[in-house]
Each structure stands twice: as C-alpha cells, then as structure tokens.
Design a protein around this motif. Structure first.
Motif, PDB file in Angstrom:
ATOM      1  N   ASN A 120      21.761  72.747 -34.880  1.00 16.02           N
ATOM      2  CA  ASN A 120      22.554  73.505 -33.703  1.00 16.02           C
ATOM      3  C   ASN A 120      23.138  74.594 -34.491  1.00 16.02           C
ATOM      4  OD1 ASN A 120      22.259  72.290 -31.516  1.00 16.02           O
ATOM      5  ND2 ASN A 120      23.410  70.727 -32.130  1.00 16.02           N
ATOM      6  N   VAL A 121      22.946  75.756 -34.181  1.00 15.25           N
ATOM      7  CA  VAL A 121      23.261  77.043 -35.234  1.00 15.25           C
ATOM      8  C   VAL A 121      24.745  77.007 -35.287  1.00 15.25           C
ATOM      9  CG1 VAL A 121      23.372  79.511 -35.098  1.00 15.25           C
ATOM     10  CG2 VAL A 121      21.434  78.320 -34.224  1.00 15.25           C
ATOM     11  N   ASP A 122      25.687  76.590 -34.367  1.00 18.14           N
ATOM     12  CA  ASP A 122      27.063  76.822 -34.869  1.00 18.14           C
ATOM     13  C   ASP A 122      27.677  75.486 -35.127  1.00 18.14           C
ATOM     14  OD1 ASP A 122      26.971  75.796 -32.262  1.00 18.14           O
ATOM     15  OD2 ASP A 122      28.418  77.181 -31.451  1.00 18.14           O
ATOM     16  N   SER A 123      27.044  74.407 -35.534  1.00  9.06           N
ATOM     17  CA  SER A 123      27.719  73.310 -35.878  1.00  9.06           C
ATOM     18  C   SER A 123      28.301  73.024 -37.302  1.00  9.06           C
ATOM     19  CB  SER A 123      26.977  72.203 -35.373  1.00  9.06           C
ATOM     20  OG  SER A 123      25.908  71.994 -35.939  1.00  9.06           O
ATOM     21  N   ASP A 124      27.654  72.655 -38.057  1.00  5.84           N
ATOM     22  CA  ASP A 124      27.827  72.300 -39.461  1.00  5.84           C
ATOM     23  C   ASP A 124      28.059  73.459 -40.239  1.00  5.84           C
ATOM     24  OD1 ASP A 124      26.054  70.663 -42.252  1.00  5.84           O
ATOM     25  OD2 ASP A 124      28.212  70.904 -41.636  1.00  5.84           O
ATOM     26  N   ILE A 125      29.260  73.634 -40.789  1.00  4.73           N
ATOM     27  CA  ILE A 125      29.708  74.762 -41.712  1.00  4.73           C
ATOM     28  C   ILE A 125      28.934  74.821 -43.032  1.00  4.73           C
ATOM     29  CG2 ILE A 125      31.617  75.933 -42.551  1.00  4.73           C
ATOM     30  CD1 ILE A 125      32.888  75.496 -40.321  1.00  4.73           C
ATOM     31  N   ASP A 126      28.392  75.976 -43.277  1.00  5.96           N
ATOM     32  CA  ASP A 126      27.570  76.061 -44.652  1.00  5.96           C
ATOM     33  C   ASP A 126      28.440  76.646 -45.667  1.00  5.96           C
ATOM     34  OD1 ASP A 126      24.752  77.950 -45.340  1.00  5.96           O
ATOM     35  OD2 ASP A 126      25.896  76.265 -46.387  1.00  5.96           O
TER      36      ASP A 126
ATOM     37  N   ASP B 254      26.977  81.010 -28.768  1.00  3.68           N
ATOM     38  CA  ASP B 254      27.258  81.794 -29.850  1.00  3.68           C
ATOM     39  C   ASP B 254      26.353  81.665 -31.018  1.00  3.68           C
ATOM     40  OD1 ASP B 254      30.237  80.260 -28.542  1.00  3.68           O
ATOM     41  OD2 ASP B 254      29.528  82.832 -28.431  1.00  3.68           O
ATOM     42  N   LEU B 255      25.483  82.460 -31.460  1.00  4.70           N
ATOM     43  CA  LEU B 255      24.615  82.300 -32.525  1.00  4.70           C
ATOM     44  C   LEU B 255      25.556  82.679 -33.813  1.00  4.70           C
ATOM     45  CD1 LEU B 255      21.629  83.723 -30.731  1.00  4.70           C
ATOM     46  CD2 LEU B 255      21.857  81.609 -31.462  1.00  4.70           C
ATOM     47  N   VAL B 256      25.379  81.901 -35.095  1.00  6.50           N
ATOM     48  CA  VAL B 256      26.131  82.356 -36.091  1.00  6.50           C
ATOM     49  C   VAL B 256      25.143  83.328 -36.991  1.00  6.50           C
ATOM     50  CG1 VAL B 256      27.084  81.262 -38.369  1.00  6.50           C
ATOM     51  CG2 VAL B 256      26.907  79.807 -36.160  1.00  6.50           C
TER      52      VAL B 256
ATOM     53  N   ALA C 123      33.799  84.209 -39.887  1.00  8.77           N
ATOM     54  CA  ALA C 123      32.921  83.468 -39.066  1.00  8.77           C
ATOM     55  C   ALA C 123      32.482  84.508 -37.990  1.00  8.77           C
ATOM     56  CB  ALA C 123      33.651  82.296 -38.339  1.00  8.77           C
ATOM     57  N   TYR C 124      31.175  84.979 -38.289  1.00  6.24           N
ATOM     58  CA  TYR C 124      30.682  86.128 -37.343  1.00  6.24           C
ATOM     59  C   TYR C 124      29.638  85.817 -36.582  1.00  6.24           C
ATOM     60  CZ  TYR C 124      30.137  90.941 -36.733  1.00  6.24           C
ATOM     61  OH  TYR C 124      30.112  92.420 -36.189  1.00  6.24           O
TER      62      TYR C 124
ATOM     63  N   HIS D 166      17.036  86.868 -30.465  1.00  5.79           N
ATOM     64  CA  HIS D 166      16.872  87.459 -31.650  1.00  5.79           C
ATOM     65  C   HIS D 166      18.131  87.948 -32.037  1.00  5.79           C
ATOM     66  CE1 HIS D 166      12.430  88.295 -31.401  1.00  5.79           C
ATOM     67  NE2 HIS D 166      12.645  88.031 -30.351  1.00  5.79           N
ATOM     68  N   PHE D 167      18.683  87.869 -33.475  1.00  4.21           N
ATOM     69  CA  PHE D 167      20.023  88.115 -33.627  1.00  4.21           C
ATOM     70  C   PHE D 167      19.928  88.350 -35.510  1.00  4.21           C
ATOM     71  CE2 PHE D 167      21.476  83.959 -35.601  1.00  4.21           C
ATOM     72  CZ  PHE D 167      20.228  83.293 -35.424  1.00  4.21           C
ATOM     73  N   LYS D 168      20.913  89.032 -36.010  1.00  4.63           N
ATOM     74  CA  LYS D 168      20.855  89.267 -37.398  1.00  4.63           C
ATOM     75  C   LYS D 168      21.617  88.136 -38.253  1.00  4.63           C
ATOM     76  CE  LYS D 168      21.257  94.195 -36.763  1.00  4.63           C
ATOM     77  NZ  LYS D 168      22.128  94.931 -36.391  1.00  4.63           N
ATOM     78  N   VAL D 169      21.148  87.703 -39.334  1.00  2.00           N
ATOM     79  CA  VAL D 169      21.745  86.613 -39.806  1.00  2.00           C
ATOM     80  C   VAL D 169      21.768  87.492 -41.385  1.00  2.00           C
ATOM     81  CG1 VAL D 169      21.685  84.645 -41.307  1.00  2.00           C
ATOM     82  CG2 VAL D 169      20.653  84.854 -39.127  1.00  2.00           C
ATOM     83  N   TYR D 170      23.366  87.681 -41.460  1.00  2.00           N
ATOM     84  CA  TYR D 170      23.928  88.332 -42.929  1.00  2.00           C
ATOM     85  C   TYR D 170      23.818  87.787 -43.983  1.00  2.00           C
ATOM     86  CZ  TYR D 170      25.387  92.084 -39.160  1.00  2.00           C
ATOM     87  OH  TYR D 170      25.192  92.921 -38.388  1.00  2.00           O
ATOM     88  N   ASN D 171      23.631  88.246 -45.151  1.00  2.00           N
ATOM     89  CA  ASN D 171      23.647  87.439 -46.390  1.00  2.00           C
ATOM     90  C   ASN D 171      24.871  88.012 -47.374  1.00  2.00           C
ATOM     91  OD1 ASN D 171      23.328  86.624 -48.794  1.00  2.00           O
ATOM     92  ND2 ASN D 171      20.966  87.144 -48.900  1.00  2.00           N
TER      93      ASN D 171
END
Lengths: 396, 910
Positions: free
Chosen positions: A250-256, B591-593, B607-608, B665-670
């Motif tokens: 899940n995209v917002d579960s485990d903190i990386d 909320d996509l990370v 956390a964005y 679709h979303f951006k994943v920042y590095n």
C-alpha cells in the motif's frame, strides 16, 4: 489358660500382617544406544563423555548422563511418560572436531532400549561462513500496553577469518509456523520450503563483509528507542541498520527509512511490512541459490493443499544450499521445520511474545579481538535466549 | 330518455335497499359472566367496527352481507372469532363470550396462530408473547414455524429475518417493522467510520462501530413488555405495507385496561424490571403507561462490557362520536435509551480507553380511524408519526500502529503531510440524528353487489421521509483513530439529502359466497415514487408493485369429518429503497506517496503526498426488488388443524459493495543527494512519473437470492386426558445466494516481488446454496385447575447443508493502464506470472457439507399463584446436548446447539 492362649493368638494376629505392596512409580529403565552414520565409525572411536539430556516433556525436568565408550547410556528407575532425548556434544577427533547431534521423542511405558541415530557434522575450529548472529522477533509493549513489533530485526555475521561477499545471500523464512506438524516433513531431509525470500539490492554491488563484521536487516531502520515518534519501551536503535525490509503493497503504509531496501523474491503473504511471528513461529535461514534467483523461484514453486482457503505457492530450496538455519519454536511445542543436519535443536524466548528479548549466538572464543560464535548446528546449545537485543555489538 | 340509465342503476342497487340488517349483541366475560365494556368489535369482511358499551352491549347497523365474522379484540382477553350466518329476519341478537387471558379459564394461546389477513401471516398474541419471557420483540420470532430457537443475547445486534436460515443483510433490511401503524426506519442510519474500503463485506467496518447502518432495525431497542400483539406477515402483504422485501412485523402496543403490573425478569446475563398500568375512564377512553429497564452483561465475570436499555411509553385512546360517526383516536409517545459500552478492563494494561454506543429515541404517533358509512366512503384511517433518534458513538482508544505518515488535505493535488508517532490516544465520535416523518391516509369503500358478493375498495396515499441531521464523523485529522489506504476525512451528515418516498395505494377485496364455498380475491397496486422531487418528478424512479392474493374456501361446515379446506395462492412484487448509506456514500480520498523522507527531526523530514479524490455515489442505484409467489392449503380434520404453504421468492438487485480500480498517475520524487540537516524542496528534486493502482468501494445492486420453501404447521388438537395440545411446525428452506450478479474487479497480490500492473475482471455468479429441514414439536400442557402451562419443545433439525457451486476461478480478462483488455487464456492459467490471478480454492472448497440431525429440548413453565402473582421459568437445552461436529470440509470442530440457558420471571398485579 484359655485366656493366655487367647492373648498369644491375639498377639500373633496383630503381629502378622501382610505387607501391602505399593507399586513403585519410578520403575522403568531407559537404555540408549548411540550410533553414527557408517562413514564416521572409523573417525569416532569412543563415545566417552558425550552428554545426553533426557527431558520429561510433560513435567519439564531433565536427566543428564554421559555415555560410555561404546555409546551406551542407561537411565534407571525413571517414571513412565513422554520424553525427549537430546544430544549435542563435540568429540575432538584427529583432524577435525566432530559435532554429534541427535534428538528423539520416546514414549516410555515400561523398560526400553532405544537406538538413537546421531548426525555428525564436521566443523573446523574456526567458524566458517555467514551465520545468523541474532534474531529479535518477540517485539515489546508500548507505554499504553499495546503491541509494538516494528523493532524486529535479524542480524547476519561473518564468522570466518576471511572477507566474504554477502550480495548473493538470501534471507528466508520457513513456511511452517511450528504450532502443528510440518506439512513438508516428508522432504525435510533434503529440502526446505519457504514463504519469504529476500535478497540484497543490486545497488550495493558485491557487498563485502570483513571478518568480525555483520549486517543488520531491520523491519524498520529507525531509532525506536530514542526518537520521539518511537516507543520508549523498545530497547533498540536501528537507525543505522544496514538494510531494511520494505513493502510497497500500500503506497502509504510502510515508511521508507534511509537504509537501503531488501528486494522480495518471494513473499507469499505480502503485507504492509514484514512481520515475524512474536511467539516463535518464524524459523529463519540464510541460503545461497546459484544462478538466477527469479528463474529458480518460478520453477520450484510448490503448493500446499489447504482445506478451503485459497492455495498459496511456496518455494522449495535444497538443504545443500542452506548456509545457516535457526529453528525458532513456540515455547511448548516442537514440530521441527529444519532437518537435524541443518539444526538439530531448537530455541525460543522463554519470556514469551512482546517481552522485548531476543535470541543470540553464544561466543565460542575471541581470537585477536574478533568474535567467533558457536555454530554446532544445534541451536539448543548455540544460542542464548532471553537476552536484551544488541544489534551491531559483537564483542560482549 | 335520460332517466333510463338512472332507472337501471336504481334497479341494480335495489337489493341494497332491501337487504339490510342490524346486529345487536352483548359481550360477556365467560369466566365471571360480567359484561365486557369498551372492547373493539369489527366485521372482518367489511371493516365496520364499533365498541361495546358499559353494559357490554354493541350494535352493528346496516349489515348487507349474509355471512360474516365478528372479531373481538380486547386487552386481557383472547381474540374471539364469531361466525354469523344471517337468515331473512330483520334483526339478530348474539351473545359473545370472551375468554380472559388467565390460566384458569379455558385454553390460553401460547403459540403463534395463523393470521386473518389474506396474506400468509402469523399472529402472536399477548399470552404467547408473555409466555416466551422475551427481552426484546426479536426473541418472540422463535415461535414462528421454521425459525430456530436461540438463547437471549443483548450484546450482539439482533436481526429479524423472515423465511431465512441465517442472517442475510438484505433480508434483514427488507423486513419492515411497524409499531402502531408507523414504520420504524433504519434508512437514515449513517453510523459507520467510512463507507470506503468496505469492499464486499461492510460488516468489517460496522464491527468497529457496532452499528446497523445499511442493515435492518436492531430489534434490541423494542421492549416486549408493552406489546399487545405481533403479526408477522410472511407472504404477499396488502398494499398498505411497502418499502420492504421479505415481509413485515406489525406490532400493536397495549391500549385499554390493565391492572398495575410489575414484572421482574432474570437470566444469567440479563436483568429486567418493568412496571405498567392501563387506566380506563368512565367514558371509555384509556391511558396506558409503561416503563422498563434492562441491564445485560456479556460475561458476568467481567462487568465492564454491557448493554443497558430503558424504554417508556405513554398512550391515550378514545372513541369519539360513537353513535354517529365513530372516530377512534390512539396517540402516544414512546422513548427508548440504549447504552452499549465497553470500559477498560481494570485488569488490563491499557488504561484510559473507553468506548460506548448510545442511542436515544423519541417518537410520537397518532392513529385514527373514522367510520363514516357515507355513499362514497365507508371509512377513513390515518397514521402520522415523528421520531428522532440521537445516536452517539464514542471511542477513546490508542492508535498504536507504529510511525505513520498522513495527508491532511481535503482537496486534490500535491500537499505536504505529517508523520505521526507510534502511539497516541485518539478520539472518534460519530454523531447521528436520524429523523423519520411518516404519514398515511387510507379510505375504504364497501360495496355490496348482492347478499353473496361484496367488495371492499381501498385507496390511499403514504409519505415517508428519513433524514439525518447529525454532526457526523468527528475526529482530529492530524490524529486519526485508524489509518488506511483510502483514509476518510470527517463528514457531517447534515449535507446528506434525506431518503423519502411517496406512494399511492389501490386495492380491492372481492368476496363471493358460492353455495358452501367462498372465494376471496385481493388485488392491489402500489405506485411508488422513490426520492420524489415535488409530486411528479423523481430522482430514483417510479416503481409499481402489483400484489395479488386469492383464497378459496372449498368447505366450511361443522358437520363433516373434514370440516374446512381452504386453498391459497399469492403473487406480488415489492421494492425496498436503498438506505442513505448506499445513496450517499463517502467521497474516497487516496493519498499517494510522492516523497517519504524521514530524518528523525521534524524540521528536516518531509512526507509529501499527491491526493486524489473520487466520488463513490452510484447514480444507477436502484431499489431492491422481491418477487414473491406462494401457494398453500389449510384444512381441519377432526380436531386437527393444519396449514401448509409453499413459496418461491426471488430477490434481485440486493445491495452490496464492489471495488472500483483506478490507475493514478503521480510524481515520485527522488531525494538522494539532499544534504543532511536540510529539508528537501520538491521543486528542486528530480522525479519519475509513476502509476499506482488504487481501489475504493462503491454501492451497487449486485446481490441476488432465490428462496424456495415449504412451511407447515399441524395442530393435532388437545388430548383431554393429558390436558396437552400437540403442535408440530417447521419448514424446509432452500436458498441460493449469488455473491455478485455483476462481474467484479480484483487485483490479486503478486507473491513474488513487485505488484501486478493489470486488474482482473472476474465473472459474476459465485453462488452459495443452503438447505435446511427442521421441525419443532411443542407439547402444551394447560391445567386450569393448577393454573399452569407447561410447554415442552423438541426442536429437530433434520439436516442442515450448504455448499458452494462450482465457479470458474479465472478472470475473464485483464485490463491495464492503457485500457487494453487482454482476455485470460488457458495458457495463462499455467504461466508462472499470470498464475496468481486465479483465485484458487482448496480441494475441499466445493464439497457439500451436511450436518447430521440435531435435537434440542427446551422447557417452559408458567404458573399463576392466586390472581395476583404469576411465576415463570424456562430452560433451554436442559439436557445440555451439545454434540461436537467435525467439518470434513473446513477441518474444524464445532459445538452445535446453544448452551444451557435458563431464566425466570415474576409478574405481580396490584
């Protein structure tokens, strides 16, 4: 006269009483006869000094005895019951140290002579290869009394005198939880079946590990103890862990966290994060699979026939590729996952789940400031349990 | 010339003028021969009614049919049915003996009886209700044929289901509960945390809240102490009853004289005390008042989890203008207050936690009945009610899920969120205020063609509105109680439109006597406007419900061995509108990370998120539909009376939830390379365009149930030597439930690394088949001399079986981000990559599970001690027969039959 006769008769009657025989409960004899595989009978001349433990499974007491030179050991006058025999001893041979391991469950109802087959492992004095140095799975409690298992970790260590490369090592967990008989026991003598295979990421290259150094793989590479967002009752600071397990489920579960992420080659029960069984259900091993791991996994999937739930696929790995294994069990059960050649014993945290304690290898000896851990392939003997986790600390 | 049609008309109506009778009579108490005053008497066929005077006398004027039944209903007495056959004499005088409910007179009915309506129904009278010793009205349902006896339990919510072998949500929601003419509605109940993420089983969310949103009426809130009678309509109801699918439970509260009663009831987990009185004034009006308090624990060893209930009612009834146009008015106020609470176990480590679920309901109801006997209208009746329920769920609990990151945004787009600590105490309140307004008016006209044929035409209108004006879900967004992928945001219920309907009713009842036989037909239609906009426009649609019931009494004579055979047939369609939870579900927030950068310091962590929102309202949502067909026969042979009914019901468009998948679709920042001690700035960072598959649940009409069954009830009559009546009743019931009539989407978890990039579409039609045959033998021993009634019940479940029908577990096709649809081929079934798409079941999943016969023995005893005391006792499963059943299919063990349970009750009349 009559009265005297009566008196005499009376005395005789009183004095002659049959002795009541109370059956003695402790009256069985158990004789054990130790044998080793054919190829070692020349090397191992005498069994003198081999320590044999016989434990009563129900009442939890242990008898200890030493074998004689022929490999016979007798326990006299013990009560009937269910026993577990465990042997873990070393015999110093001419060129090698032979580690003898064996265990057997015995139902003792009357005097019995039992043959115990021993596994022999030949090891060198120096440690060899990578070992699992510490495994912290029990988790701890939060100040409010809830469960906190985010601080679990496993640590591998280079037990040898040379620099070794860890990039092809795989951390695996056995499929069976150990609270019921191992479904895969029919193949346990040559293979293990795992539900989780984690590999080091490609980005770290060859990953050299110096002698006396180790790698911590944390569930969450985060300072659990001191970070204000963490749990003050946790005893570990894993912010500098070498690697962490991370799930993208899940995209917002485990903190990386900052540490590099391990790569899942097989994860049958994919969840929000890797979670080890806190009561001791996770039996861990380090394996090395030659060639392409993904191809191997896809060609060696096995299915467990479930009753009504959906079938899952697990991976079967031959024992010969297992580098180290530790049979972590529940405290009151022993349904072995690993064959005795991989780990003849078992170990668990006696304080139970959420106690905050871990299991850790005992130090065998320290050579030139470098620790060599015990590795007789018998975790009964090799591991300390109920210790406060000390990730990254090798010299005690 | 113009006079001719008038003449013909007059000739046709001639018989009416010639044949008209008055019936006079007296109503006398059979036991003490005293007159019974202010009892309600009515003629079943025509609907005409009157009340008896202080001397017991009553009069029906202008009866124009030859054979009819007078029904006497009076609180404290058994219902009386008196058949009258008229000759040609002008007046007729009858004396009707009414039997009081006390145990020393005649035989008291403690089981359910067949109802008088044209539709198949069961009536449970006051004596039967009291005999069960119920805590709630739901407990009384065990008397119906086909239902299984269970122990009382106030800790779980209590569903009511008609013709079901388990609990089905749609069947429960489709059972209308009507108290004194006004329906109790659960449509505006929104007590859930969120409607998203519920997937196909919304009980998982409701379990946290212990609510019944989207389900039926929780029967725990209705106390049984103030109830005079319950009628459960199982067949095709008259058009008066609507917005239902399975049937209706029609409850009538006490009106009339009762002595001052105090009741004390206890069983291992539940304690109850009740006091009530009905006072009769000299002019015939009455006031009834009653109140009760119930306290129940889940486990008496841990008294911190329990259920408390207080109910109270006050009602007034009077008949005005008795001699000209009688107008009966019955009005009342009732209140209930329920508290479901769970304190922290003082022995547990977790202190400070506290959860409760409170509900306070207040309702006002007015029922009126007017007998006009005018040329256009015979009578009018009308109901109006207003009810308010204040619902409050409060949970103060720790959220101990480790460090988490959440977004606080209420709008779409990129936004910065926060990191939450591993453990923190949170508060959640869900405050609902459903308000229900109901009004109906029904007029009837009685038309007689001749002495053998008459018609009763009914027409009317009905309106109901259910809205929720509560504050809704309240929690601190920066400290939420739970965290999930599609986190919800707090929502006020005031923004949710109300659920309402407007209906028009027409029905005709035609009765014709043909020689010794009688034919009765009832045909009607109900026009519904669900979610009306004004009177003529609609948001949800116009739905028409035709209903038809016919009964043909072939034989009706006291002389022959078989003295009564009646054939019944019925066919009807009913609709149930969706509840507010389905019509107006929550908006889904995902909320996509975009960046997860945790440093351990608040000023450098970031956390964005990229937040996306989706409306989950389904504009194609329809009401659930039930087509009922049934046929039955009733007959009497000697002293045995029997009733057998076969039915076939099809529920379609039942409510459920399905998952919708979207490729976002979303951006994943590095953020590698950001120096330590500095907070990343997204505008300076490199990014990759990513796609992630999200899902959320939305309401659909995808449930379907087909039910077949046969219900039977044989009353073998009373064996006088044993003073025992033997009754055998039960049902064979088979139901086939389809989990989803629509293809559904599902994204399986990939067992290797990574995730799948295509969503699977799986075929509809996965079906579960259940079948059960049960019989309940009741032996009712009534000794008038000892003034006691003892009932021994043996319930036999002959077999109980279920299985899943074989279902193709592979998807039909897969679709990907680029909207390509890829059919799922047989090669893919064996491919190592696509194999995970197959929803594989174990080898035993499709096995049929049949449980062996099961016996349950219960006993109930009730004794009157003098005239003022009654002591009752019951024991369920008193031989403690709880066999262990090993399921070969699931490899589990189960103990069947409820536990041994017992209770006692003391009734004091002052």
């Amino acid at each position: 006269m009559k009265i005297r006769i009566l008196y005499i008769l009376f005395v005789l009657l009183v004095s002659c009483s049959k002795e009541r025989v109370i059956p003695d409960v402790r009256q069985c004899n158990l004789e054990l006869s130790l044998t080793v595989p054919y190829q070692y009978t020349n090397d191992i001349q005498s069994f003198e000094g081999v320590v044999v433990y016989v434990k009563n499974s129900r009442k939890d007491y242990v008898f200890t005895a030493m074998s004689n030179a022929e490999g016979k050991v007798v326990f006299s006058n013990i009560e009937p019951g269910f026993y577990v025999v465990n042997i873990g001893s070393e015999i110093v041979g001419v060129n090698d140290i032979f580690v003898l391991n064996g265990n057997k469950s015995i139902e003792l109802f009357s005097s019995l002579t039992v043959n115990v087959d021993l596994e022999v492992n030949v090891i060198q004095v120096e440690g060899a290869g990578f070992v699992i140095k510490e495994f912290y799975y029990s988790g701890c409690l939060t100040p409010a009394g809830n469960n906190y298992t985010d601080d679990q970790f496993i640590e591998i260590y280079n037990n040898s005198a040379d620099t070794l490369y860890a990039d092809s090592l795989l951390i695996v967990e056995h499929e069976s939880y150990g609270y019921e008989p191992n479904y895969w026991s029919y193949m346990a003598s040559d293979s293990i079946v795992v539900k989780m295979i984690w590999a080091f990421p490609q980005s770290v290259g060859l990953l050299p590990v110096a002698p006396g150094a180790g790698i911590i793989i944390a569930r969450d590479a985060f300072d659990h103890k001191s970070d204000p967002n963490g749990n003050p009752l946790s005893s570990v600071d894993l912010a500098n862990a070498g690697f962490e397990f991370w799930s993208d489920k899940n995209v917002d579960s485990d903190i990386d966290y900052r540490s590099p992420n391990m790569v899942a080659k097989l994860w049958t029960f994919k969840g929000n994060d890797v979670s080890f069984h806190t009561r001791g259900g996770s039996a861990m091993a380090i394996v090395k699979i030659p060639g392409n791991v993904d191809e191997f996994v896809s060609q060696n999937l096995v299915v467990k026939e479930g009753a009504i739930s959906a079938n899952q696929y697990f991976c079967k790995i031959p024992n010969k590729w297992v580098i180290d294994a530790v049979e972590v069990t529940w405290n009151d059960k022993l349904y072995k996952r690993f064959h005795n050649s991989l780990d003849a014993g078992s170990v668990f945290v006696e304080a139970g789940s959420l106690s905050g304690f871990s299991i850790r290898r005992k130090v065998r000896r320290i050579i030139n400031g470098r620790v060599v851990y015990e590795d007789t392939n018998n975790s009964n003997y090799d591991f300390e349990h109920d210790v406060v986790p000390t990730p990254g600390i090798y010299l005690q | 010339m113009t006079k001719k049609p008038l003449l013909i008309f007059a000739i046709l109506l001639l018989p009416l003028f010639f044949y008209s009778q008055n019936i006079n009579g007296r109503l006398i108490n059979k036991f003490d021969k005293q007159p019974v005053a202010f009892a309600v008497l009515f003629v079943e066929e025509t609907g005409e009614w009157t009340t008896s005077n202080t001397d017991g006398s009553f009069e029906f004027k202008n009866i124009q049919i030859q054979s009819f039944t007078i029904i006497v209903k009076h609180l404290g007495f058994q219902d009386m049915y008196y058949n009258i056959e008229l000759g040609d004499t002008d007046n007729k005088y009858v004396e009707i003996y009414a039997e009081p409910n006390s145990y020393n007179v005649g035989e008291v009915m403690v089981i359910s009886q067949k109802g008088l309506q044209m539709s198949t129904s069961e009536v449970i009278g006051q004596s039967a209700i009291e005999y069960v010793q119920p805590n709630t009205i739901g407990d009384v349902m065990q008397l119906l044929p086909g239902n299984i006896i269970d122990n009382p339990n106030l800790i779980r919510k209590q569903p009511v289901s008609i013709r079901e072998s388990g609990t089905d949500i749609n069947s429960w929601a489709g059972t209308a509960v009507i108290i004194d003419g006004a329906p109790v509605s659960n449509d505006a109940n929104m007590q859930v945390f969120s409607t998203i993420g519920i997937s196909t089983d919304f009980n998982s969310i409701n379990k946290k809240i212990a609510g019944t949103a989207g389900e039926g009426v929780d029967m725990r809130q209705i106390s049984a102490n103030n109830i005079e009678s319950v009628e459960v309509i199982k067949g095709i109801p008259s058009v008066e009853y609507g917005n239902l699918t399975s049937g209706a439970v029609v409850i009538k509260t006490k009106t009339g004289y009762t002595p001052f009663e105090i009741k004390l009831k206890t069983d291992p987990n539940i304690k109850n005390i009740y006091a009530g009185k009905g006072h009769l004034f000299n002019n015939g009006s009455s006031i009834n008042v009653g109140a009760d308090y119930t306290r129940s624990f889940e486990d008496i060893r841990s008294k911190y989890k329990g259920f408390d209930r207080i109910t109270a009612m006050l009602s007034y009834a009077h008949v005005f203008f008795k001699n000209t146009t009688p107008l009966s008015v019955n009005t009342g106020v009732s209140l209930y207050s329920v508290l479901d609470s769970k304190n922290t176990d003082p022995d547990e480590h977790i202190a400070n936690e506290y959860i409760y679920n409170k509900e306070l309901g207040l309702s006002y109801n007015i029922q009126s009945k007017l007998l006009l006997n005018k040329p256009m209208i015979t009578g009018i009746r009308s109901n109006a009610s207003l009810s308010l329920n204040k619902q409050e769920y409060f949970a103060k609990e720790y959220r101990s899920s480790g460090v988490e990151k959440i977004s606080l945004s209420f709008t779409e787009g990129e936004n910065e969120g926060i990191y939450l600590p591993a453990e923190s105490i949170t508060e959640l309140k869900v405050k609902g205020l459903p308000v229900n307004v109901f009004a109906n008016i029904i007029a009837n006209k009685h038309i007689d063609i001749n002495t053998k044929i008459f018609n009763n035409i009914l027409f009317g209108a009905e309106y109901k509105l259910s809205g929720n004006y509560g504050e809704g879900q309240l929690f601190d967004v920066a400290n939420p109680p739970y965290i999930s992928l599609t986190s919800s945001r707090p929502r006020s219920f005031k923004e949710i439109p109300p659920v309402s309907y407007l209906s028009l009713l027409f029905e005709d009842k035609y009765v014709q006597t043909i020689g010794q036989t009688k034919l009765m037909l009832q045909a009607g239609v109900r026009f519904n406007n669900f979610q009306p906009i004004g009177l003529l426009k609609t948001e949800l649609g116009f739905y028409t419900e035709p209903r038809f019931n016919a009964q043909y009494i072939i034989l009706n004579s006291d002389n022959l061995f078989i003295n009564n055979i009646a054939l019944r047939v019925g066919l009807g369609l009913t609709y149930k509108s969706p509840a507010a939870m389905y019509l107006y579900p929550n908006v889904a927030y995902t909320d996509l990370v975009s960046l997860d950068y945790y440093t351990g310091y608040q000023n450098t962590s970031l956390a964005y998120f990229t937040t996306v929102t989706h409306e989950t309202k389904n504009n194609a949502l329809k009401p659930a539909k039930n087509l009922k067909r049934e046929a039955g026969v009733d007959f009497n042979i000697g002293s045995m009376s029997a009733s057998v009914t076969g039915f076939y019901e099809s529920l379609t468009d039942g409510f459920g939830m399905l998952n919708e998948y979207r490729f976002e679709h979303f951006k994943v920042y590095n953020a590698t390379g950001v120096p330590q001690g500095e907070k990343p700035n997204v505008s300076n960072l490199l990014y990759t365009d990513s796609v992630y598959i999200i899902d959320y649940s939305y309401p659909v009409n995808n449930k379907q149930t087909e039910k077949y069954g046969v219900e039977y009830s044989f009353d073998f009559g009373r064996i006088n030597k044993l003073q025992t009546r033997v009754i055998m009743s039960g049902a064979w019931l088979r139901s086939e439930r389809v989990n989803s009539t629509m293809n559904y989407n599902y994204l399986p978890v990939k067992s290797g690394g990574g995730s799948f990039t295509e969503v699977g579409v799986y075929p509809a039609g996965e079906k579960k088949v259940e079948e059960r045959l049960n019989t309940t033998f009741r032996f009712v021993t009534h000794s008038t001399r000892l003034r006691l009634i003892l009932t021994t019940t043996m319930q036999v479940i002959w077999y109980d079986k279920f299985c899943f029908e074989y279902y193709n577990e592979s998807p039909l096709y897969l679709y990907s981000n680029t909207s390509n649809y890829m059919p799922f081929t047989t090669e893919m079934q064996n491919d190592s990559y696509y194999k995970d798409y197959i929803v594989k079941r174990g080898s035993r999943y499709y096995d049929i599970e049949i449980k062996p016969p099961l016996f349950l023995f219960n006993i109930k005893l009730s004794k009157e001690i003098y005239d003022r005391l009654k002591l009752s006792f019951y024991a369920n499963n008193f031989i403690n027969y709880r066999p262990v059943y090993r399921s070969e299919r699931a490899l589990t063990y189960e103990r069947r039959n409820p536990e041994v349970y017992f209770g006692a009750e003391l009734l004091i009349k002052l």
